[in-house]
Design a protein around this motif. Structure first.
Motif, PDB file in Angstrom:
ATOM      1  N   LEU A 135     -12.508  13.234   8.754  1.00 26.39           N
ATOM      2  CA  LEU A 135     -11.516  13.988   8.360  1.00 26.39           C
ATOM      3  C   LEU A 135     -11.973  15.133   9.352  1.00 26.39           C
ATOM      4  O   LEU A 135     -12.919  15.949   8.953  1.00 26.39           O
ATOM      5  N   SER A 153     -13.466  18.762   8.015  1.00 25.88           N
ATOM      6  CA  SER A 153     -13.763  18.314   6.781  1.00 25.88           C
ATOM      7  C   SER A 153     -14.061  19.238   5.760  1.00 25.88           C
ATOM      8  O   SER A 153     -13.696  19.262   4.548  1.00 25.88           O
ATOM      9  N   ARG A 183     -10.135  12.445   2.887  1.00 26.95           N
ATOM     10  CA  ARG A 183      -9.422  11.657   3.904  1.00 26.95           C
ATOM     11  C   ARG A 183      -7.960  11.573   3.528  1.00 26.95           C
ATOM     12  O   ARG A 183      -7.304  11.894   2.324  1.00 26.95           O
TER      13      ARG A 183
END
Length: 528
Positions: free
Chosen positions: A359, A362, A372
């Motif tokens: 991701l 993230s 995700r």
């Protein structure tokens, strides 16, 4: 024709945007699995005529003048990518209760981002616009530039480049070995847009003559190359490709681990068809094993018992580093296992899928509870290096996981020194949609570019073997469970015909750019 072109040129506002959108959406029919490339001879002239009329109401600064052209290109790209990438949303529906919220990301936001490249291509071309063949050359060069940028900007996503429309069958794929995908992008747009000249009186005959010459050379070279034998000596390798066709919901169900593993073993141990040699190499698809091999020594023992003396298995599998679960790093890998049940080598996936395998940003997303966008079992770390894996017979296999195969430069570099390519994937995320066919087409193009055969193992299709000229030796359809036994003909590596194909392609695009700029400047000088 001039009257028809005039209607498109005079379109304004939402009507012009709608026509550009529809022209882009129509162009996707030139891609797999439809392969109706003739539609591009409609889509690109419409794009040219729409750009002819893309003039700002109040010409001011350069950005203001180019805004209408950007809008036309963006709507063309948005139509192209919405029609060509809608199937990506299927991955969000595997666990719809958790990930359906991300559906707009796949079917709207991703196409909108990709459309920006086409918007910029149209704006750049409009900067050097003219009313003759020069604008066709400028558009072709500009598209080639931004298609090339699409291979690495924002981590890269060169899915369905325009050049693929000119390569629906192996006969029409061979030119990519000389000019690469950048060159095919440039030449495809140049030829597809040429009918726009029929609406005027300048350069009609020269333009159509050049287009026919390029088409003839494209077809002729393909015919010539397909008739040439592969470089001897051709070394055979008996390969068994396993396509288990495991439903994606089952793959992420922890209670199904043993059933999945038993399916893989049973398929791999199936009798060999009469007249075929026993396989020296077995290939399982991406993330085929639903557990870590290091956590299941019994699985390695079972694999060792499956393999006869001197045989080997290449399996897509998640690999972990680190003892403690909270600090482990996970890799999406291809592992090699010998007849003793030992892991002898592994190559990790270098180019991960944003939003799926990792991701971006993230830290920000984790704060709001998002780890995700699709239902992958964990977040992966990228590998650090790629090397060929030695398989039975002393041959070297360059391995690529899933969509790594769509990146021309990465495959060309990673396959250096290899005898053939192995591509493992799991397209079960996308079901029976155009996605798996488009993915397989990329593998065909990579085979022609590199001059190397490709062994492809997919969870539910399309698995198969592609020779070094892009021809499908044998393949499984989608959703078929079984094994494919093929004798792979591995030719000796041959030198490139005219050097580096990718670099040649950029040279072609550069020449078209110079021609377009030159014609534009010449026209402006005539007006002085």
């Amino acid at each position: 024709m001039e009257s028809l072109a005039g209607r498109f040129i005079l379109l304004w506002g939402w009507r012009r945007s709608l026509v550009a959108f529809l022209a882009g959406a129509l162009a996707i029919l030139a891609q797999a699995p439809y392969d109706f490339f003739a539609v591009c001879f409609v889509s690109f002239p419409v794009l040219v005529w729409a750009l002819d009329g893309a003039i700002a109401e109040r010409p001011g600064r350069m950005l203001q003048r180019l805004k209408p052209a950007f809008a036309v290109g963006w709507w063309f790209g948005f139509g192209y990518f919405v029609a060509g990438l809608w199937w990506v949303g299927g991955a969000m529906l595997v666990e719809a209760q958790d990930f359906a919220w991300a559906l707009p990301v796949a079917i709207i936001i991703l196409p909108a981002i990709m459309a920006t490249f086409y918007g910029l291509a149209a704006a750049l071309a409009r900067l050097f616009w003219s009313d003759d063949i020069g604008r066709i050359a400028a558009l072709a060069a500009s598209f080639a530039l931004f298609e090339w940028l699409r291979t690495f900007v924002l981590t890269g996503f060169p899915w369905n480049p325009i050049g693929y429309a000119a390569m629906p069958i192996p006969l029409l794929m061979q030119s990519v070995s000389v000019v690469g995908v950048p060159g095919m992008n440039a030449l495809a747009v140049f030829v597809f847009a040429m009918p726009a000249l029929l609406a005027g009186y300048r350069n009609i005959l020269p333009g159509l003559g050049i287009a026919l010459l390029l088409i003839g050379a494209h077809v002729g070279f393909g015919y010539f190359r397909l008739r040439q034998p592969e470089t001897p000596p051709v070394r055979p390798l008996s390969v068994r490709i396993v396509q288990p066709s495991i439903d994606q919901s089952m793959k992420i169900d922890s209670t199904s681990q043993d059933d999945i593993f038993r399916t893989l073993l049973d398929l791999s141990a199936a009798p060999v068809p009469a007249g075929r040699p026993k396989p020296s190499l077995i290939v399982w698809p991406e993330t085929s094993l639903p557990f870590l091999l290091t956590d299941r020594p019994d699985a390695l023992v079972a694999i060792g018992e499956l393999l006869s003396d001197g045989k080997a298995l290449l399996a897509g599998n998640v690999r972990a580093e680190g003892e403690r679960h909270d600090i482990r790093r996970y890799y999406n890998s291809v592992v090699a296992i010998n007849d003793a049940g030992e892991i002898t080598d592994a190559v990790d996936k270098l180019h991960l899928v944003p939003g799926g395998e990792y991701l971006p940003f993230s830290g920000l997303f984790h704060r709001i509870g998002i780890d995700r966008i699709i239902a992958m079992p964990t977040e992966f770390s990228p590998g650090t290096e790629r090397h060929p894996i030695t398989v039975p017979g002393g041959l070297k296999a360059a391995t690529f996981v899933c969509y790594e195969i769509i990146f021309p430069h990465e495959v060309s570099q990673g396959a250096s020194g290899a005898d053939f390519i192995v591509n493992v994937t799991n397209d079960a995320w996308f079901g029976d949609t155009p996605g798996p066919y488009q993915h397989f087409r990329s593998a065909q193009i990579r085979a022609v570019e590199t001059g190397l055969p490709i062994v492809r193992s997919a969870n539910n299709g399309i698995s198969g073997v592609i020779d070094s000229r892009g021809r499908v030796v044998d393949a499984f359809a989608l959703n078929v469970r079984g094994t494919l036994d093929v004798t792979l003909s591995v030719p000796s590596p041959s030198p490139a015909l005219l050097g580096d194909a990718g670099r040649n392609g950029l040279v072609v695009a550069g020449l078209l750019a110079l021609f377009g700029i030159g014609m534009s400047l010449l026209q402006r000088l005539r007006r002085i």
